[in-house]
Write a protein that holds these residues in place. Structure first.
Motif, mmCIF file in Angstrom:
data_model
loop_
_atom_site.group_PDB
_atom_site.id
_atom_site.type_symbol
_atom_site.label_atom_id
_atom_site.label_comp_id
_atom_site.label_asym_id
_atom_site.label_seq_id
_atom_site.Cartn_x
_atom_site.Cartn_y
_atom_site.Cartn_z
ATOM 1 N N LYS A 39 -15.800 13.559 1.996
ATOM 2 C CA LYS A 39 -14.639 12.665 2.098
ATOM 3 C C LYS A 39 -14.548 12.082 3.515
ATOM 4 O O LYS A 39 -13.602 12.344 4.266
ATOM 5 C CB LYS A 39 -13.348 13.425 1.750
ATOM 6 N N PRO A 40 -15.530 11.268 3.896
ATOM 7 C CA PRO A 40 -15.565 10.768 5.284
ATOM 8 C C PRO A 40 -14.408 9.836 5.643
ATOM 9 O O PRO A 40 -14.100 9.659 6.824
ATOM 10 C CB PRO A 40 -16.903 10.018 5.340
ATOM 11 N N ALA A 41 -13.760 9.250 4.642
ATOM 12 C CA ALA A 41 -12.646 8.330 4.920
ATOM 13 C C ALA A 41 -11.358 9.078 5.269
ATOM 14 O O ALA A 41 -10.394 8.456 5.749
ATOM 15 C CB ALA A 41 -12.405 7.413 3.725
ATOM 16 N N LEU A 42 -11.341 10.388 5.045
ATOM 17 C CA LEU A 42 -10.133 11.181 5.291
ATOM 18 C C LEU A 42 -10.366 12.208 6.391
ATOM 19 O O LEU A 42 -11.356 12.933 6.374
ATOM 20 C CB LEU A 42 -9.710 11.917 4.010
ATOM 21 N N SER A 43 -9.445 12.277 7.328
ATOM 22 C CA SER A 43 -9.476 13.353 8.311
ATOM 23 C C SER A 43 -9.088 14.643 7.604
ATOM 24 O O SER A 43 -8.585 14.623 6.468
ATOM 25 C CB SER A 43 -8.482 13.069 9.440
ATOM 26 N N GLU A 44 -9.297 15.782 8.254
ATOM 27 C CA GLU A 44 -8.922 17.055 7.630
ATOM 28 C C GLU A 44 -7.425 17.091 7.320
ATOM 29 O O GLU A 44 -7.005 17.619 6.282
ATOM 30 C CB GLU A 44 -9.319 18.227 8.533
ATOM 31 N N GLU A 45 -6.629 16.507 8.215
ATOM 32 C CA GLU A 45 -5.175 16.485 8.010
ATOM 33 C C GLU A 45 -4.807 15.643 6.782
ATOM 34 O O GLU A 45 -4.002 16.069 5.940
ATOM 35 C CB GLU A 45 -4.488 15.920 9.255
ATOM 36 N N LYS A 46 -5.419 14.460 6.659
ATOM 37 C CA LYS A 46 -5.115 13.592 5.522
ATOM 38 C C LYS A 46 -5.672 14.168 4.217
ATOM 39 O O LYS A 46 -5.075 14.006 3.156
ATOM 40 C CB LYS A 46 -5.676 12.198 5.777
ATOM 41 N N TYR A 51 -29.651 27.353 -4.001
ATOM 42 C CA TYR A 51 -28.860 27.561 -5.222
ATOM 43 C C TYR A 51 -27.798 26.475 -5.382
ATOM 44 O O TYR A 51 -27.458 26.080 -6.500
ATOM 45 C CB TYR A 51 -28.217 28.950 -5.216
ATOM 46 N N ILE A 52 -27.281 25.977 -4.266
ATOM 47 C CA ILE A 52 -26.299 24.889 -4.320
ATOM 48 C C ILE A 52 -26.939 23.637 -4.915
ATOM 49 O O ILE A 52 -26.379 22.995 -5.805
ATOM 50 C CB ILE A 52 -25.739 24.573 -2.914
ATOM 51 N N CYS A 53 -28.134 23.310 -4.412
ATOM 52 C CA CYS A 53 -28.850 22.123 -4.885
ATOM 53 C C CYS A 53 -29.185 22.235 -6.370
ATOM 54 O O CYS A 53 -29.072 21.261 -7.114
ATOM 55 C CB CYS A 53 -30.120 21.921 -4.066
ATOM 56 N N LYS A 54 -29.597 23.436 -6.784
ATOM 57 C CA LYS A 54 -29.953 23.626 -8.206
ATOM 58 C C LYS A 54 -28.731 23.480 -9.105
ATOM 59 O O LYS A 54 -28.823 22.916 -10.204
ATOM 60 C CB LYS A 54 -30.617 24.995 -8.391
ATOM 61 N N LYS A 55 -27.595 23.986 -8.648
ATOM 62 C CA LYS A 55 -26.369 23.860 -9.444
ATOM 63 C C LYS A 55 -25.912 22.407 -9.544
ATOM 64 O O LYS A 55 -25.284 22.002 -10.520
ATOM 65 C CB LYS A 55 -25.252 24.716 -8.834
ATOM 66 N N LEU A 56 -26.242 21.631 -8.513
ATOM 67 C CA LEU A 56 -25.810 20.232 -8.469
ATOM 68 C C LEU A 56 -26.935 19.274 -8.856
ATOM 69 O O LEU A 56 -26.788 18.053 -8.702
ATOM 70 C CB LEU A 56 -25.298 19.894 -7.061
ATOM 71 N N GLN A 57 -28.041 19.822 -9.346
ATOM 72 C CA GLN A 57 -29.214 19.007 -9.693
ATOM 73 C C GLN A 57 -28.828 17.802 -10.549
ATOM 74 O O GLN A 57 -28.131 17.924 -11.549
ATOM 75 C CB GLN A 57 -30.236 19.864 -10.442
ATOM 76 N N GLY A 58 -29.277 16.630 -10.119
ATOM 77 C CA GLY A 58 -29.008 15.404 -10.861
ATOM 78 C C GLY A 58 -27.747 14.677 -10.423
ATOM 79 O O GLY A 58 -27.515 13.536 -10.827
ATOM 80 N N LEU A 59 -26.931 15.315 -9.591
ATOM 81 C CA LEU A 59 -25.683 14.699 -9.136
ATOM 82 C C LEU A 59 -25.945 13.734 -7.979
ATOM 83 O O LEU A 59 -26.531 14.100 -6.970
ATOM 84 C CB LEU A 59 -24.693 15.774 -8.690
ATOM 85 N N THR A 60 -25.515 12.508 -8.136
ATOM 86 C CA THR A 60 -25.590 11.504 -7.080
ATOM 87 C C THR A 60 -24.234 11.383 -6.411
ATOM 88 O O THR A 60 -23.207 11.282 -7.085
ATOM 89 C CB THR A 60 -26.003 10.132 -7.645
ATOM 90 N N LEU A 61 -24.223 11.422 -5.101
ATOM 91 C CA LEU A 61 -22.994 11.245 -4.336
ATOM 92 C C LEU A 61 -23.050 9.910 -3.616
ATOM 93 O O LEU A 61 -24.031 9.601 -2.942
ATOM 94 C CB LEU A 61 -22.826 12.373 -3.317
ATOM 95 N N LYS A 62 -21.995 9.118 -3.755
ATOM 96 C CA LYS A 62 -21.912 7.831 -3.072
ATOM 97 C C LYS A 62 -20.821 7.860 -2.013
ATOM 98 O O LYS A 62 -19.869 8.630 -2.095
ATOM 99 C CB LYS A 62 -21.633 6.719 -4.087
ATOM 100 N N ASN A 63 -20.987 7.005 -1.008
ATOM 101 C CA ASN A 63 -19.993 6.877 0.061
ATOM 102 C C ASN A 63 -19.707 8.200 0.756
ATOM 103 O O ASN A 63 -18.553 8.543 1.038
ATOM 104 C CB ASN A 63 -18.695 6.286 -0.493
ATOM 105 N N ILE A 64 -20.773 8.958 0.993
ATOM 106 C CA ILE A 64 -20.619 10.199 1.764
ATOM 107 C C ILE A 64 -21.335 10.031 3.115
ATOM 108 O O ILE A 64 -22.141 9.107 3.299
ATOM 109 C CB ILE A 64 -21.174 11.412 0.980
ATOM 110 N N GLU A 65 -21.039 10.930 4.019
ATOM 111 C CA GLU A 65 -21.630 10.876 5.354
ATOM 112 C C GLU A 65 -22.441 12.138 5.606
ATOM 113 O O GLU A 65 -22.006 13.234 5.243
ATOM 114 C CB GLU A 65 -20.536 10.740 6.415
ATOM 115 N N ILE A 66 -23.611 11.992 6.175
ATOM 116 C CA ILE A 66 -24.405 13.162 6.544
ATOM 117 C C ILE A 66 -24.635 13.191 8.052
ATOM 118 O O ILE A 66 -24.711 12.152 8.706
ATOM 119 C CB ILE A 66 -25.776 13.195 5.828
#
Length: 249
Positions: free
Chosen positions: A108-115, A43-58
């Motif tokens: 948000k891979p460039a930010l720690s949880e604190e930041k 359901y998450i994927c369907k709600k976000l269908q078509g959305l491209t995310l850049k500069n993320i980490e998996i």
């Protein structure tokens, strides 16, 4: 070559012919292929269908064991997830038993949880009189906002100054660890390459000649060799083809 993209004329007949001549064919699977999501997170994927995310980490897990990590671009689809780093991840997952496979996305891979917490607090101060659903535009793509709010169990109509510390921390967790549970992968005719093929133990690597049948040479995807996306598989085809051509006859 392989069994992928049959419209190009590659139907996998080479595997059958090589097997009839005594060669071992390792298990054939799709690789560099989009992944399908389990119902629990589809359901998450369907709600976000078509959305491209850049500069993320998996980070890819199978039975809680980390099997792959990457940074780059991905895409949500009606069946699950795709995009460059997902295709590369599939090359690892198809070699597992796919038991409890999941992909965790750090938005948000460039930010720690604190930041990230500090960043959100600044946004909250900026939009303190707005509802939370209208206060995350500086942080996230519009399409992603209602999903993150829902996963964080926050009422979207709640004012920013009413958000609790626990709700904020849960939102941070979802931003750093958005999880998609993986059911499997798309059919082999949708894959970029075929994983598996003629065992390399039965091929002379210096000439590409069969060790079992004299004057029989192999090249390209029919061989049990594959790599990441980015031209590497084309290079395998070129190099093995060139070697076979130099030595044939």
């Amino acid at each position: 070559g392989g069994m992928t993209y049959p419209v190009t004329g590659s139907t996998g007949d080479g595997y059958r012919m090589a097997k009839e001549l005594g060669h071992t064919i390792t298990e054939l699977k799709p690789s560099l292929v989009a992944m399908t999501a389990k119902e629990s997170t589809l359901y998450i994927c369907k709600k976000l269908q078509g959305l491209t995310l850049k500069n993320i980490e998996i980070t890819v897990y199978e039975n809680e064991k980390k099997v792959y990590n990457d940074f780059g671009e991905m895409l949500f689809t009606h069946f699950g997830i795709s995009g460059p780093i997902i295709l590369s991840a599939s090359a690892h997952l198809v070699r597992t038993k796919m038991n409890n496979a999941k992909i965790q996305i750090d938005l948000k891979p460039a930010l720690s949880e604190e930041k990230l917490n500090d960043r959100i607090l600044r946004d909250f101060d900026k939009y303190k009189n707005k509802e939370i659903k209208n206060a995350l535009n500086d942080l996230l793509p519009q399409k992603l906002i209602p999903v993150i709010i829902e996963l964080s169990d926050i009422n979207p109509n709640k004012k920013v100054n009413e958000i609790t510390k626990e709700e904020r921390f849960k939102m941070i967790h979802n931003l750093k660890c958005l999880t998609i549970e993986i059911k499997g992968y798309r059919p082999i005719d949708e894959a970029i390459i075929t994983s598996g093929g003629i065992s390399i133990k039965e091929i002379n690597p210096k000439t590409m000649e069969s060790k079992l049948v004299e004057n029989l040479y192999f090249a390209g995807e029919i061989i049990d060799v594959d790599a990441y996306t980015g031209g590497f598989n084309l290079q395998i085809a070129y190099s093995t083809g060139y070697t076979a051509g130099l030595n044939k006859g």
